[in-house]
Design a protein around this motif. Sequence first.
Motif, PDB file in Angstrom:
ATOM      1  N   GLY A 243       0.832  -1.192   0.000  1.00  0.00           N
ATOM      2  CA  GLY A 243       0.000   0.000   0.000  1.00  0.00           C
ATOM      3  C   GLY A 243       0.863   1.237   0.000  1.00  0.00           C
ATOM      4  N   GLN A 244       0.334   2.325   0.542  1.00  0.00           N
ATOM      5  CA  GLN A 244       1.047   3.592   0.595  1.00  0.00           C
ATOM      6  C   GLN A 244       0.913   4.182   1.994  1.00  0.00           C
ATOM      7  N   GLY A 245       1.931   4.837   2.452  1.00  0.00           N
ATOM      8  CA  GLY A 245       1.880   5.513   3.733  1.00  0.00           C
ATOM      9  C   GLY A 245       1.267   6.886   3.598  1.00  0.00           C
ATOM     10  N   GLY A 246       0.689   7.389   4.696  1.00  0.00           N
ATOM     11  CA  GLY A 246       0.098   8.718   4.664  1.00  0.00           C
ATOM     12  C   GLY A 246      -0.864   8.916   5.813  1.00  0.00           C
ATOM     13  N   ARG A 247      -1.594  10.015   5.758  1.00  0.00           N
ATOM     14  CA  ARG A 247      -2.584  10.328   6.787  1.00  0.00           C
ATOM     15  C   ARG A 247      -3.874  10.752   6.119  1.00  0.00           C
ATOM     16  N   ASN A 248      -4.987  10.449   6.761  1.00  0.00           N
ATOM     17  CA  ASN A 248      -6.288  10.840   6.225  1.00  0.00           C
ATOM     18  C   ASN A 248      -6.663  12.220   6.735  1.00  0.00           C
ATOM     19  N   ALA A 249      -6.977  13.119   5.821  1.00  0.00           N
ATOM     20  CA  ALA A 249      -7.333  14.488   6.193  1.00  0.00           C
ATOM     21  C   ALA A 249      -8.728  14.565   6.789  1.00  0.00           C
ATOM     22  N   LEU A 250      -9.612  13.632   6.385  1.00  0.00           N
ATOM     23  CA  LEU A 250     -11.004  13.651   6.832  1.00  0.00           C
ATOM     24  C   LEU A 250     -11.360  12.335   7.497  1.00  0.00           C
ATOM     25  N   THR A 251     -12.424  12.377   8.279  1.00  0.00           N
ATOM     26  CA  THR A 251     -12.968  11.144   8.852  1.00  0.00           C
ATOM     27  C   THR A 251     -13.360  10.205   7.721  1.00  0.00           C
ATOM     28  N   LEU A 252     -13.170   8.908   7.937  1.00  0.00           N
ATOM     29  CA  LEU A 252     -13.506   7.899   6.928  1.00  0.00           C
ATOM     30  C   LEU A 252     -14.590   6.966   7.444  1.00  0.00           C
ATOM     31  N   HIS A 253     -15.525   6.642   6.563  1.00  0.00           N
ATOM     32  CA  HIS A 253     -16.504   5.590   6.815  1.00  0.00           C
ATOM     33  C   HIS A 253     -16.131   4.411   5.920  1.00  0.00           C
ATOM     34  N   VAL A 254     -15.843   3.286   6.525  1.00  0.00           N
ATOM     35  CA  VAL A 254     -15.395   2.104   5.786  1.00  0.00           C
ATOM     36  C   VAL A 254     -16.448   1.008   5.904  1.00  0.00           C
ATOM     37  N   GLU A 255     -16.831   0.447   4.777  1.00  0.00           N
ATOM     38  CA  GLU A 255     -17.797  -0.659   4.737  1.00  0.00           C
ATOM     39  C   GLU A 255     -17.085  -1.903   4.206  1.00  0.00           C
ATOM     40  N   VAL A 256     -17.243  -3.027   4.913  1.00  0.00           N
ATOM     41  CA  VAL A 256     -16.626  -4.287   4.506  1.00  0.00           C
ATOM     42  C   VAL A 256     -17.691  -5.367   4.473  1.00  0.00           C
ATOM     43  N   HIS A 257     -17.733  -6.115   3.388  1.00  0.00           N
ATOM     44  CA  HIS A 257     -18.629  -7.273   3.346  1.00  0.00           C
ATOM     45  C   HIS A 257     -17.989  -8.375   2.510  1.00  0.00           C
ATOM     46  N   PHE A 258     -18.541  -9.573   2.636  1.00  0.00           N
ATOM     47  CA  PHE A 258     -18.026 -10.742   1.937  1.00  0.00           C
ATOM     48  C   PHE A 258     -19.086 -11.277   0.975  1.00  0.00           C
ATOM     49  N   HIS A 259     -18.623 -11.734  -0.164  1.00  0.00           N
ATOM     50  CA  HIS A 259     -19.524 -12.321  -1.151  1.00  0.00           C
ATOM     51  C   HIS A 259     -18.791 -13.420  -1.903  1.00  0.00           C
ATOM     52  N   ARG A 260     -19.312 -14.631  -1.803  1.00  0.00           N
ATOM     53  CA  ARG A 260     -18.722 -15.795  -2.464  1.00  0.00           C
ATOM     54  C   ARG A 260     -17.242 -15.939  -2.147  1.00  0.00           C
ATOM     55  N   GLY A 261     -16.912 -15.695  -0.897  1.00  0.00           N
ATOM     56  CA  GLY A 261     -15.552 -15.890  -0.447  1.00  0.00           C
ATOM     57  C   GLY A 261     -14.638 -14.698  -0.584  1.00  0.00           C
ATOM     58  N   ASP A 262     -15.035 -13.718  -1.392  1.00  0.00           N
ATOM     59  CA  ASP A 262     -14.198 -12.536  -1.591  1.00  0.00           C
ATOM     60  C   ASP A 262     -14.588 -11.432  -0.608  1.00  0.00           C
ATOM     61  N   LYS A 263     -13.652 -10.594  -0.293  1.00  0.00           N
ATOM     62  CA  LYS A 263     -13.862  -9.473   0.615  1.00  0.00           C
ATOM     63  C   LYS A 263     -13.933  -8.184  -0.191  1.00  0.00           C
ATOM     64  N   TYR A 264     -14.926  -7.356   0.091  1.00  0.00           N
ATOM     65  CA  TYR A 264     -15.129  -6.111  -0.624  1.00  0.00           C
ATOM     66  C   TYR A 264     -15.116  -4.943   0.368  1.00  0.00           C
ATOM     67  N   THR A 265     -14.389  -3.899   0.024  1.00  0.00           N
ATOM     68  CA  THR A 265     -14.261  -2.734   0.901  1.00  0.00           C
ATOM     69  C   THR A 265     -14.615  -1.467   0.133  1.00  0.00           C
ATOM     70  N   ASN A 266     -15.504  -0.659   0.719  1.00  0.00           N
ATOM     71  CA  ASN A 266     -15.845   0.653   0.185  1.00  0.00           C
ATOM     72  C   ASN A 266     -15.520   1.711   1.233  1.00  0.00           C
ATOM     73  N   VAL A 267     -15.082   2.870   0.782  1.00  0.00           N
ATOM     74  CA  VAL A 267     -14.671   3.927   1.708  1.00  0.00           C
ATOM     75  C   VAL A 267     -15.254   5.266   1.264  1.00  0.00           C
ATOM     76  N   TRP A 268     -15.763   6.036   2.255  1.00  0.00           N
ATOM     77  CA  TRP A 268     -16.236   7.385   2.028  1.00  0.00           C
ATOM     78  C   TRP A 268     -15.454   8.343   2.929  1.00  0.00           C
ATOM     79  N   SER A 269     -15.090   9.497   2.424  1.00  0.00           N
ATOM     80  CA  SER A 269     -14.543  10.559   3.269  1.00  0.00           C
ATOM     81  C   SER A 269     -15.700  11.446   3.697  1.00  0.00           C
ATOM     82  N   VAL A 270     -15.616  11.975   4.906  1.00  0.00           N
ATOM     83  CA  VAL A 270     -16.720  12.743   5.479  1.00  0.00           C
ATOM     84  C   VAL A 270     -16.271  14.175   5.723  1.00  0.00           C
ATOM     85  N   ALA A 271     -16.905  15.123   5.056  1.00  0.00           N
ATOM     86  CA  ALA A 271     -16.568  16.538   5.204  1.00  0.00           C
ATOM     87  C   ALA A 271     -17.126  17.085   6.513  1.00  0.00           C
ATOM     88  N   ALA A 272     -16.730  18.311   6.846  1.00  0.00           N
ATOM     89  CA  ALA A 272     -17.161  18.925   8.103  1.00  0.00           C
ATOM     90  C   ALA A 272     -18.669  19.087   8.178  1.00  0.00           C
TER      91      ALA A 272
END
Length: 443
Positions: A243-272
């Motif tokens: 991956g890459q190193g760094g810092r997140n400027a905004l709060t993150l909402h992360v969603e993780v779910h599994f389907h047919r053995g695979d893992k899926y991740t979605n991410v949203w940044s949240v503004a003020a």
Amino acid sequence: MIISPPLLPTVGAATTPDPLMDAVDAFALKHGIYPVAFDRRWHCGQHLDSGDQHSTVHAIADGEVVAYRVCQSAVSDGTGQSNSNAGFVLLKHSTETGENRSLTYYSLYMHLLDIDGMNALGIHPPAENSDHRKPYDLASWLLHDTGGAVSGGNKHVHRKDAIGYVGKCHGVQQLHFEIFMTQPDFEAYFKQTQLGRTNVTTPAGTDYWGHSYYVIPAGRTFLSMPPGTGADQKLHGIKFAPGQGGRNALTLHVEVHFHRGDKYTNVWSVAADGSRTLLTSQSDREINYEYDLYKRASSLYPSCPSDGYELLRFGRILSANPTLASTAQSGVNPRATWLLVTFAAGQKGYIDVSNEAVQKLSDADFPFFTGWQKVSDANTPFDSDGLCDVSKLRELIQSAKATETPAEKQTPDVDIYRENEELSRYVNDPSNQGISAKVLALT
């Protein structure tokens, strides 16, 4: 508790993830939808019709009969014609969704066909003492005119039991179906969730189902690889994608779910202001991750693979007596759970989601950012006349775009039918089908 739809169409080979419910969705009638009917009034249920005059209505789950009515003939809607059916069945259902999490709800089936109507259609249920009853035949207590609504009298039904046939209301064939809770039952269940809270926290309970969610505060450090990873990109024999190193400027909402053995991740940044921006145009996919969970847990958490399995699956240990220590030992966190997360556009790195600063939830918590909210007197979209205001409904469900058509925008506001037609189109638009999920309860 397993729940089935009240109408059970025959479906062929699966072409979608849920072909049965896709078929039932096609039975929904536009004049009776949840939560608002075509005339802008609050509507607690959904009108359904399969188009088959012999359509059987089924109990959605095991339950207790609270009340019911069987009619000999149809009734008039006030026009002088016998064009409506007053038969109904009201069921009470109880189940548990987790430890000490009892859920009580009700299902209501209205406009059930009368006995004369069944006879006219050639529907002849067997005699109550018949030895040739079929699985979907009506029970004996549904074969006689009750003369009005009567108590269930300790009667019980099983899921998929036949409880009647689709009748009519105002001459239109339809089943009015709804699911609801009483206020005490609602509060008893949902007070243990995050419903209505914008400042979510990791729950103390163990109820955990559906998708997993992580709330990562702004300014957290992300690493290109988990600490201790070798040149071969492996940690204790488990390979990690760089991956890459760094810092997140905004709060993150992360969603993780599994389907047919695979893992899926979605991410949203949240503004003020609370607005969210999707950072993953396509879900980040890790192939066979779920199938390999035991192997990963055994390798990464050798002192207690079961605790490790829960950390990898839920981000926290749900077991009552965990083995893995909760504090770092010799500078190493025994519960470290490294999740690859997109923390900025085009950038993703690893963060330890077992850290207490990261809030960990699931669909069992009804987090606000997934769209769940409680509709009450304070935020109802209904005016003093009891009619729904379309613009308030849009605001309530946080519609992403204005949906008025050019014709609707040109129609004068004084047109009495304008909002009715606009609301019917808006609520029935497939892109707005999150309405039912987002409007949880009107109290």
